[in-house]
Design an enzyme around this catalytic site. Structure first.
Site, short mmCIF file in Angstrom:
data_model
loop_
_atom_site.label_atom_id
_atom_site.label_comp_id
_atom_site.label_asym_id
_atom_site.label_seq_id
_atom_site.Cartn_x
_atom_site.Cartn_y
_atom_site.Cartn_z
N ARG B 7 51.10 13.01 41.36
CA ARG B 7 52.40 13.67 41.15
C ARG B 7 53.29 13.54 42.38
O ARG B 7 54.48 13.25 42.28
CB ARG B 7 52.18 15.14 40.79
CG ARG B 7 51.46 15.34 39.47
CD ARG B 7 51.39 16.79 39.09
NE ARG B 7 50.26 17.48 39.70
CZ ARG B 7 50.22 18.78 39.94
NH1 ARG B 7 51.26 19.53 39.66
NH2 ARG B 7 49.15 19.33 40.45
N GLU B 55 61.68 19.49 24.79
CA GLU B 55 61.25 18.11 25.02
C GLU B 55 61.94 17.13 24.09
O GLU B 55 62.23 15.99 24.46
CB GLU B 55 59.73 17.99 24.86
CG GLU B 55 58.93 18.78 25.89
CD GLU B 55 58.85 20.28 25.59
OE1 GLU B 55 59.23 20.69 24.46
OE2 GLU B 55 58.42 21.04 26.47
N PHE B 80 53.20 17.54 25.87
CA PHE B 80 54.53 17.87 25.35
C PHE B 80 55.41 16.62 25.28
O PHE B 80 56.20 16.46 24.34
CB PHE B 80 55.18 18.96 26.21
CG PHE B 80 54.28 20.14 26.43
CD1 PHE B 80 53.60 20.71 25.37
CD2 PHE B 80 54.09 20.67 27.70
CE1 PHE B 80 52.75 21.80 25.56
CE2 PHE B 80 53.25 21.75 27.90
CZ PHE B 80 52.57 22.32 26.84
N ASP B 114 43.83 25.81 31.88
CA ASP B 114 44.82 26.10 30.82
C ASP B 114 44.25 25.84 29.42
O ASP B 114 44.76 26.37 28.43
CB ASP B 114 46.09 25.27 31.02
CG ASP B 114 47.05 25.95 31.99
OD1 ASP B 114 46.81 27.13 32.33
OD2 ASP B 114 48.02 25.30 32.41
#
Lengths: 274, 320
Positions: B7, B55, B80, B114
């Site tokens: 990232r 999105e 997503f 998550d």
């Protein structure tokens, strides 16, 4: 607007309607009602309001048009052809294998089509993107996007409505073809979208309501929209599905059916007699 | 073992690209802190569009920007980006043939705590199936950076799958050059080929070392471009080693393993074992625990390789 100009636009609209009916008849499928309801809106845009050049299709300063209700493709094609984007003969190849005119608008095939549409609810997002790019590049062009009334049942339309207001996209004008019908019946019965004007207002838009078959009202609204700064504008155009042919008007059956030979003959006669 | 964030690598590359080319624009869906697009946003606020938790609209807006000559990078979590907005990617991006770069973080089960709702295990399949869409899964931060520079130059829609967790560095010698559509051989071998992608490239290298101790020589390929896939390298490897293991942090349905099998079954069939997630969803847990739970560890690759060698029509070498 001079009376002579309005008469010119009316004459064009009549020819466009005839072309739409002939091309749908030859294709043996397609969307009659929703193509006829947008004729005046498209004619006002392409023959009066918009800056565009069929001989220089991609010139930077052109105004952009997105047909979010892509099933009205026959109306758009008839208008583009008459503007000179391609030969009229091509109209009658609509939906056929190898044709430049796909069942729904496709920028890969048809000059004058900015982005492909047909899957409902996506045109406003794309129009926002185009408008943002124009703003970044300081190009003073405007973006017009035509939505269907049934189409605003799609959630993405309201995501895009938020975006246009949030980013103050004032170089964009949406027009909503409020013909009241969708494929399964009256919009109010299938999934009520009212109060339409209040919804768009609540989302931060300037809302103008007009008769979508009256050239004076359409052109006035388009001019007014151009002067509104700091927020996007939507013109809710009240229209009649199947407009111009009495036996197609307000008939849900003709949402997605092409006129057969007998209907075509009757319809052309009726258009010529008016 | 040195690790680095994909990232962060993405965020840095994007920032540098933004400085070089004013047509680079970036969109995010309320996850700019996680995806690291915030780095770009801070320096170029007028070219960054936070679309909120929307999105579908993000993808459509990116398509419109691309239609007007911009080079949009749209980022959010992998599930997503590819799941929620799949049909928008299909219609407004791929069908349109528009130059939109979708760079997602949080691919695979290493999303961790998550849980299954947030773990994209289908994203490679969802993107690979779309005509015109290129699909890339970098193996480390160095490759991620190169991928981002490469796709900015490439004209066409691209999906890049990143990760929440830091990946061990694979390419620390500085002479690697990512090429779209080319796999890279990172270890030579003759008995078996292991084709891996993403985090599994590192696990495969670990497995290959252990296999060598058992007398098995494994060729290891980093197949970072899943589409268009490097057919020549797959066929060449099948010819040399006669058996292939694939390894991915994704369903075994529709991902790298499927892509490799599609090539082999038509062109040069050899025994194959696909390592990946079976037909099920992810669950909560720490990334390392989940990798073990879903049998995505080096020992799982070792076992698969050994078993597969027994299936080879003839043994190239005696196994210790």
């Amino acid at each position: 607007m001079e009376e002579a100009d309005i008469e010119r636009l009316k004459a064009i609209a009549k020819d466009i309607r005839k072309d739409i009916l002939i091309m749908l008849n030859k294709a043996t499928s397609g969307h009659t009602g929703g193509s006829l309801s947008v004729v005046e809106i498209l004619v006002a845009l392409f023959f009066s309001k918009m800056r565009h050049d069929p001989n220089n299709v991609h010139y930077r300063e052109r105004d952009r048009f997105v047909l979010s209700k892509g099933h009205a493709a026959p109306a758009l094609y008839a208008v583009l052809s008459r503007c000179g984007y391609f030969d009229r003969k091509e109209l009658f190849e609509l939906r056929k294998l190898g044709s430049h005119l796909q069942g729904h608008p496709d920028s890969k095939f048809t000059p004058g089509v900015e982005v492909p549409t047909g899957s409902l609810g996506q045109g406003l997002s794309m129009a926002n993107g185009i408008a943002l790019a124009l703003r970044l590049d300081k190009i003073p062009s405007r973006v017009y996007v035509l939505l269907g009334d049934g189409e605003v049942q799609e959630g993405q339309v309201w995501e895009a409505a938020m975006t246009a207001a949030h980013y103050k996209i004032d170089n964009l004008c949406a027009i909503l073809d409020n013909n009241g019908l969708q494929i399964d019946g009256w919009v109010k019965d299938v999934m009520n979208i009212e109060p339409l004007g209040k919804k768009w207002e609540a989302f931060g838009w300037e809302v103008l309501e007009i008769d979508g078959h009256d050239f004076n009202q359409i052109l006035d609204a388009l001019d007014k929209a151009e002067k509104i700064k700091g927020r996007p504008t939507i013109i809710i155009a009240h229209t009649i599905k199947g407009k111009g042919v009495s036996f197609f008007e307000n008939q849900v059956k003709y949402h997605g059916i092409a006129p057969n030979d007998i209907e075509l003959e009757k319809a052309l006669k009726e258009l010529d007699s008016n | 073992m040195e690790k680095a964030s994909l990232r962060e690598a993405y965020g840095r590359a994007l920032l540098e690209l933004g400085r070089r080319n004013e047509n680079i624009v970036v969109l995010d869906a309320d996850l700019s802190g996680s995806t690291k697009t915030k780095m770009f946003a801070k320096e170029f606020p007028n070219r960054f569009f936070n679309m909120g938790v929307a999105e579908q609209d993000m993808i459509g807006t990116a398509a419109g920007l691309a239609a007007s000559g911009k080079i949009p990078f749209a980022s959010t979590f992998a599930i997503f980006a590819t799941g929620r907005a799949w049909e928008q990617i299909r219609q407004s991006v791929a069908y349109a043939g528009l130059n939109v770069k979708i760079v997602a973080s949080h691919g695979g089960i290493t999303v961790g705590d998550d849980g299954g709702s947030h773990q994209a295990i289908e994203d490679i399949a969802l993107m690979r199936i779309l005509p015109h869409m290129a699909v890339i899964v970098p193996a480390d931060a160095i490759e991620m950076e190169q991928v981002i520079y490469t796709i900015a130059e490439y004209e066409g829609p691209v999906y890049v799958r990143g990760s929440r967790v830091n990946f061990p560095i694979i390419y620390n010698n500085g002479d690697y050059h990512f090429q779209l559509g080319k796999g890279s051989i990172i270890r030579e071998g003759e008995d078996i080929t292991i084709i891996a992608t993403g985090l599994m490239v590192h696990h495969t290298l670990e497995a290959a070392k252990e296999l060598e101790n058992c007398g098995i020589s494994a060729r290891v390929i980093n197949m970072s471009t899943i589409k268009p896939i490097d057919k020549e390298l797959i066929i060449e490897s099948a010819k040399i080693t006669g058996a292939i293991v694939t390894a991915e942090e994704h369903l075994i349905i529709g991902g790298l393993g499927s892509a490799v099998c599609e090539v082999l079954s038509e062109s040069y069939p050899v025994p194959v074992k696909r390592i990946g997630i079976e037909d099920r969803f992810g669950i909560s847990g720490k990334p390392e625990a989940l990798l073990a739970y879903f049998h995505l560890m080096p020992e799982d690759i070792i076992e698969a390789a050994k078993r597969l060698l027994d299936c080879k029509p003839y043994r190239l070498r005696a196994i210790a």
